[in-house]
Write a protein that holds these residues in place. Structure first.
Motif, PDB file in Angstrom:
ATOM      1  N   ARG A   1       0.831  -1.214   0.000  1.00 14.26           N
ATOM      2  CA  ARG A   1       0.000   0.000   0.000  1.00 14.26           C
ATOM      3  C   ARG A   1       0.869   1.270   0.000  1.00 14.26           C
ATOM      4  O   ARG A   1       0.500   2.287  -0.577  1.00 14.26           O
ATOM      5  CB  ARG A   1      -0.944   0.037   1.205  1.00 14.26           C
ATOM      6  N   VAL A   2       2.038   1.194   0.654  1.00 16.14           N
ATOM      7  CA  VAL A   2       2.947   2.352   0.676  1.00 16.14           C
ATOM      8  C   VAL A   2       3.458   2.655  -0.730  1.00 16.14           C
ATOM      9  O   VAL A   2       3.521   3.811  -1.160  1.00 16.14           O
ATOM     10  CB  VAL A   2       4.131   2.098   1.639  1.00 16.14           C
ATOM     11  N   PHE A   3       3.819   1.603  -1.477  1.00 10.20           N
ATOM     12  CA  PHE A   3       4.425   1.785  -2.797  1.00 10.20           C
ATOM     13  C   PHE A   3       3.397   1.828  -3.934  1.00 10.20           C
ATOM     14  O   PHE A   3       3.776   1.859  -5.094  1.00 10.20           O
ATOM     15  CB  PHE A   3       5.442   0.666  -3.073  1.00 10.20           C
ATOM     16  N   ALA A   4       2.100   1.812  -3.610  1.00  7.96           N
ATOM     17  CA  ALA A   4       1.061   1.816  -4.649  1.00  7.96           C
ATOM     18  C   ALA A   4       0.951   3.209  -5.260  1.00  7.96           C
ATOM     19  O   ALA A   4       0.276   4.086  -4.729  1.00  7.96           O
ATOM     20  CB  ALA A   4      -0.272   1.379  -4.053  1.00  7.96           C
ATOM     21  N   LYS A   5       1.647   3.411  -6.372  1.00  6.65           N
ATOM     22  CA  LYS A   5       1.581   4.679  -7.097  1.00  6.65           C
ATOM     23  C   LYS A   5       1.298   4.348  -8.564  1.00  6.65           C
ATOM     24  O   LYS A   5       2.227   4.220  -9.365  1.00  6.65           O
ATOM     25  CB  LYS A   5       2.887   5.452  -6.928  1.00  6.65           C
ATOM     26  N   PRO A   6       0.016   4.201  -8.919  1.00  5.82           N
ATOM     27  CA  PRO A   6      -0.305   3.645 -10.245  1.00  5.82           C
ATOM     28  C   PRO A   6      -0.169   4.623 -11.408  1.00  5.82           C
ATOM     29  O   PRO A   6       0.068   4.214 -12.534  1.00  5.82           O
ATOM     30  CB  PRO A   6      -1.765   3.209 -10.092  1.00  5.82           C
ATOM     31  N   PHE A   7      -0.308   5.936 -11.151  1.00  8.81           N
ATOM     32  CA  PHE A   7      -0.324   6.895 -12.264  1.00  8.81           C
ATOM     33  C   PHE A   7       1.075   7.081 -12.841  1.00  8.81           C
ATOM     34  O   PHE A   7       2.031   7.325 -12.110  1.00  8.81           O
ATOM     35  CB  PHE A   7      -0.872   8.241 -11.770  1.00  8.81           C
ATOM     36  N   LEU A   8       1.193   6.934 -14.181  1.00 12.80           N
ATOM     37  CA  LEU A   8       2.500   7.031 -14.818  1.00 12.80           C
ATOM     38  C   LEU A   8       2.666   8.296 -15.653  1.00 12.80           C
ATOM     39  O   LEU A   8       3.660   8.988 -15.534  1.00 12.80           O
ATOM     40  CB  LEU A   8       2.730   5.812 -15.726  1.00 12.80           C
ATOM     41  N   ALA A   9       1.697   8.585 -16.535  1.00 11.82           N
ATOM     42  CA  ALA A   9       1.877   9.717 -17.449  1.00 11.82           C
ATOM     43  C   ALA A   9       0.531  10.186 -17.966  1.00 11.82           C
ATOM     44  O   ALA A   9      -0.460   9.456 -17.949  1.00 11.82           O
ATOM     45  CB  ALA A   9       2.766   9.310 -18.627  1.00 11.82           C
ATOM     46  N   SER A  10       0.528  11.426 -18.448  1.00 11.77           N
ATOM     47  CA  SER A  10      -0.666  12.002 -19.061  1.00 11.77           C
ATOM     48  C   SER A  10      -0.307  12.444 -20.480  1.00 11.77           C
ATOM     49  O   SER A  10       0.687  13.134 -20.683  1.00 11.77           O
ATOM     50  CB  SER A  10      -1.139  13.194 -18.225  1.00 11.77           C
ATOM     51  N   LEU A  11      -1.101  12.015 -21.455  1.00  7.77           N
ATOM     52  CA  LEU A  11      -0.867  12.393 -22.848  1.00  7.77           C
ATOM     53  C   LEU A  11      -1.887  13.464 -23.221  1.00  7.77           C
ATOM     54  O   LEU A  11      -3.068  13.161 -23.367  1.00  7.77           O
ATOM     55  CB  LEU A  11      -1.041  11.176 -23.775  1.00  7.77           C
ATOM     56  N   ASP A  12      -1.428  14.702 -23.314  1.00  2.69           N
ATOM     57  CA  ASP A  12      -2.373  15.769 -23.660  1.00  2.69           C
ATOM     58  C   ASP A  12      -2.039  16.345 -25.026  1.00  2.69           C
ATOM     59  O   ASP A  12      -0.886  16.379 -25.435  1.00  2.69           O
ATOM     60  CB  ASP A  12      -2.405  16.863 -22.576  1.00  2.69           C
ATOM     61  N   GLY A  13      -3.058  16.790 -25.731  1.00  3.74           N
ATOM     62  CA  GLY A  13      -2.880  17.302 -27.079  1.00  3.74           C
ATOM     63  C   GLY A  13      -4.209  17.431 -27.793  1.00  3.74           C
ATOM     64  O   GLY A  13      -4.355  18.221 -28.715  1.00  3.74           O
ATOM     65  N   HIS A  14      -5.199  16.660 -27.352  1.00  4.13           N
ATOM     66  CA  HIS A  14      -6.531  16.773 -27.950  1.00  4.13           C
ATOM     67  C   HIS A  14      -7.172  18.098 -27.554  1.00  4.13           C
ATOM     68  O   HIS A  14      -6.925  18.620 -26.462  1.00  4.13           O
ATOM     69  CB  HIS A  14      -7.421  15.614 -27.485  1.00  4.13           C
ATOM     70  N   ARG A  15      -8.033  18.629 -28.434  1.00  6.48           N
ATOM     71  CA  ARG A  15      -8.719  19.892 -28.147  1.00  6.48           C
ATOM     72  C   ARG A  15     -10.183  19.684 -27.784  1.00  6.48           C
ATOM     73  O   ARG A  15     -10.935  20.635 -27.632  1.00  6.48           O
ATOM     74  CB  ARG A  15      -8.618  20.814 -29.363  1.00  6.48           C
ATOM     75  N   ASP A  16     -10.580  18.400 -27.664  1.00 12.59           N
ATOM     76  CA  ASP A  16     -11.929  18.060 -27.233  1.00 12.59           C
ATOM     77  C   ASP A  16     -11.865  16.722 -26.505  1.00 12.59           C
ATOM     78  O   ASP A  16     -10.826  16.064 -26.508  1.00 12.59           O
ATOM     79  CB  ASP A  16     -12.868  17.977 -28.451  1.00 12.59           C
ATOM     80  N   GLY A  17     -12.974  16.321 -25.872  1.00 17.54           N
ATOM     81  CA  GLY A  17     -12.979  15.086 -25.098  1.00 17.54           C
ATOM     82  C   GLY A  17     -12.587  13.871 -25.922  1.00 17.54           C
ATOM     83  O   GLY A  17     -12.949  13.752 -27.088  1.00 17.54           O
ATOM     84  N   VAL A  18     -11.848  12.933 -25.308  1.00 10.54           N
ATOM     85  CA  VAL A  18     -11.420  11.709 -25.994  1.00 10.54           C
ATOM     86  C   VAL A  18     -12.598  10.744 -25.996  1.00 10.54           C
ATOM     87  O   VAL A  18     -13.096  10.353 -24.942  1.00 10.54           O
ATOM     88  CB  VAL A  18     -10.199  11.077 -25.286  1.00 10.54           C
ATOM     89  N   ASN A  19     -13.060  10.363 -27.194  1.00  4.96           N
ATOM     90  CA  ASN A  19     -14.286   9.569 -27.317  1.00  4.96           C
ATOM     91  C   ASN A  19     -14.024   8.083 -27.547  1.00  4.96           C
ATOM     92  O   ASN A  19     -14.843   7.251 -27.187  1.00  4.96           O
ATOM     93  CB  ASN A  19     -15.145  10.125 -28.465  1.00  4.96           C
ATOM     94  N   CYS A  20     -12.884   7.734 -28.177  1.00  3.65           N
ATOM     95  CA  CYS A  20     -12.590   6.319 -28.434  1.00  3.65           C
ATOM     96  C   CYS A  20     -11.082   6.125 -28.571  1.00  3.65           C
ATOM     97  O   CYS A  20     -10.355   7.068 -28.879  1.00  3.65           O
ATOM     98  CB  CYS A  20     -13.311   5.820 -29.685  1.00  3.65           C
ATOM     99  N   MET A  21     -10.639   4.893 -28.329  1.00  5.80           N
ATOM    100  CA  MET A  21      -9.221   4.548 -28.464  1.00  5.80           C
ATOM    101  C   MET A  21      -9.104   3.190 -29.153  1.00  5.80           C
ATOM    102  O   MET A  21     -10.046   2.401 -29.141  1.00  5.80           O
ATOM    103  CB  MET A  21      -8.542   4.488 -27.090  1.00  5.80           C
ATOM    104  N   ALA A  22      -7.934   2.932 -29.740  1.00  5.31           N
ATOM    105  CA  ALA A  22      -7.679   1.637 -30.375  1.00  5.31           C
ATOM    106  C   ALA A  22      -6.240   1.229 -30.119  1.00  5.31           C
ATOM    107  O   ALA A  22      -5.328   2.056 -30.215  1.00  5.31           O
ATOM    108  CB  ALA A  22      -7.959   1.709 -31.876  1.00  5.31           C
ATOM    109  N   LYS A  23      -6.042  -0.062 -29.789  1.00  2.00           N
ATOM    110  CA  LYS A  23      -4.694  -0.598 -29.603  1.00  2.00           C
ATOM    111  C   LYS A  23      -4.160  -1.049 -30.949  1.00  2.00           C
ATOM    112  O   LYS A  23      -4.909  -1.553 -31.790  1.00  2.00           O
ATOM    113  CB  LYS A  23      -4.724  -1.814 -28.667  1.00  2.00           C
ATOM    114  N   HIS A  24      -2.860  -0.895 -31.142  1.00  2.00           N
ATOM    115  CA  HIS A  24      -2.217  -1.433 -32.344  1.00  2.00           C
ATOM    116  C   HIS A  24      -2.097  -2.942 -32.177  1.00  2.00           C
ATOM    117  O   HIS A  24      -1.793  -3.430 -31.096  1.00  2.00           O
ATOM    118  CB  HIS A  24      -0.834  -0.796 -32.517  1.00  2.00           C
ATOM    119  N   THR A  25      -2.341  -3.690 -33.258  1.00  5.38           N
ATOM    120  CA  THR A  25      -2.348  -5.153 -33.140  1.00  5.38           C
ATOM    121  C   THR A  25      -0.954  -5.768 -33.078  1.00  5.38           C
ATOM    122  O   THR A  25      -0.783  -6.867 -32.563  1.00  5.38           O
ATOM    123  CB  THR A  25      -3.118  -5.779 -34.327  1.00  5.38           C
TER     124      THR A  25
END
Length: 445
Positions: free
Chosen positions: A52-76
């Motif tokens: 619980r002490v070492f639980a730090k899940p957040f890694l990074a934030s990717l910002d650049g969109h100018r409106d809400g993110v509506n969908c995502m897709a993983k590369h196969t």
């Protein structure tokens, strides 16, 4: 006459080669180790606290969109590539290792409603509010080239969802009906309708690749076989399902996210009741995605949190939230099962660890050994009250904490009322309905 002789077999203590480890004689008789359990319990407690002490899940934030993110897709085929579409029709391609956007294209007028990468990874498809399906090359255009789609298909109605077959050049879209398309043709090769206004999501089964399922606006989940001319069957629930996702390891199981704050895991062979009801969110669940192992899935909700559920567990093992994160609209689990990506209303994509306390990077052999030992200790003592309390406790934002409390009171009141009605009714006239059966209205074949 009795003679006592010391007899030693060199095989018991001599190494065959100098590279072998030394053999250490050890007696496992519990009488010789009277404090073993108490020692292990203390170690398990310390390991749980340190986790619980070492639980730090957040890694990074990717910002650049100018409106809400509506969908995502993983590369196969590429772990480090992510595609995202926003509400202003813009599509971005991200490099996750560098945390930067490598390509931006204006794909549609209005919302990007769905996107999917072709199974070979050379191109991707997008659908939008402008009634078009577009196919784009995965590589950025060369110097002097225009950013143009490889193929554009004009539809008659707005498309709300999209998914691609795992092995063939076939994809499915949904809107007012579910259409199966061949990549070489500009009209659908098959269309399915079942007296429904519109569909919100469609998904191909990753194991039984000819099967697909969709969520409809009449609160139903419909199953199809691509080789058939009509849908197979549908289950109608008390409230509408937003999206669904198939288990990538078990062909018959799928999980759907519902407006009634819950998620339901079904066996497609037996739709009369869900296998598991996953409860913890305090607002509508908007999206979910399975881990590649098929043992867990992640859900995104309107209550501004992400939760990780075991596939057969009723409650989440983890909840992620930040002060800035608004309604989470889409979520993906990375193909190496280590990371989670979430897209939300306030134009950001966030990268999280799937195991909050996991140490990233190369581990030394002793670190691996210690981690595995601690994991086994936590499993051994997981039901002990003190260890269970520490392992399960999570700090929640104030509004979610109070909403959960309020919902618990409301649920207890409903159960109390039901018990009282049953107590004062003719025996057998008010049957006991399990939590799993309450949410299914009927199954139509």
């Amino acid at each position: 006459m009795k003679v006592k002789v010391l007899s030693r077999n060199p095989d018991d203590y001599v190494r065959e080669t100098k590279h072998d480890i030394q053999r250490v004689p050890r007696n496992y008789d519990p009488a010789l180790h009277p404090f073993e359990v108490s020692r292990e319990y203390t170690r398990a407690l310390n390991a749980t606290k340190l986790e619980r002490v070492f639980a730090k899940p957040f890694l990074a934030s990717l910002d650049g969109h100018r409106d809400g993110v509506n969908c995502m897709a993983k590369h196969t085929t590429s772990l480090s590539t992510l595609l995202s579409g926003s509400c202003d029709g813009e599509v971005k391609v991200w490099n996750l290792t560098k945390h930067e956007c490598v390509r931006t294209l204006q794909a549609h007028e209005g919302f990007v409603r769905g996107m999917v990468v072709r199974y070979c990874g050379t191109s991707f498809f997008t659908v939008g509010d402008d009634k078009t399906i577009k196919q784009w090359k995965m590589e950025a255009p060369g110097y002097g080239e225009e950013e143009e789609p490889l193929n554009t298909i004009l539809g008659k109605t707005v498309f709300t969802g999209l998914d691609h077959h795992q092995k063939e050049a076939v994809f499915a879209t949904c809107g007012q009906q579910v259409d199966i398309w061949d990549e070489q043709r500009s009209s659908p090769i098959r269309s399915f309708t079942w007296g429904v206004d519109s569909f919100s999501a469609v998904r191909f089964n990753p194991v039984e690749t000819e099967l697909l399922a969709s969520c409809a606006s009449d609160r139903s989940i419909v199953l199809y076989d691509m080789r058939e001319s009509a849908p197979l069957k549908k289950v109608i629930m008390t409230m509408r399902s937003n999206t669904l996702c198939w288990n990538p390891m078990e062909a018959y199981y799928f999980t759907c996210s519902n407006e009634d704050y819950n998620l339901y895991t079904y066996d497609m062979r037996y739709l009369k009741r869900p296998l598991t009801v996953h409860m913890d969110h305090v607002s509508a669940v908007l999206d979910l995605d399975y881990s590649p192992t098929g043992k867990e899935f992640v859900s995104a909700s309107f209550d501004k949190t992400i939760r990780i559920f075991p596939k057969d567990g009723g409650h989440s093992r983890e909840v992620y939230h930040t002060k800035r994160m608004q309604h989470v609209i889409c979520v993906k689990w990375s193909s190496d099962s280590k990371y989670i990506l979430s897209g939300s209303d306030e134009m950001n994509i966030r990268l999280w660890k799937a195991n909050a306390a996991e140490k990233l990077g190369v581990l030394a052999p002793r670190e691996k050994q210690a981690r595995n030992y601690n994991q086994k200790l936590k499993e051994k003592f997981q039901h002990h009250p003190q260890i269970r309390r520490i392992a399960h406790h999570r700090h929640l934002p104030k509004n979610i904490y109070h909403q959960r409390k309020e919902q618990r009171i409301m649920k207890e009141a409903r159960q109390r009322k039901e018990r009282n009605v049953r107590k004062h009714s003719k025996p057998g006239s008010v049957p006991v309905v399990s939590e799993k059966e309450k949410h299914v209205v009927t199954v139509v074949k």
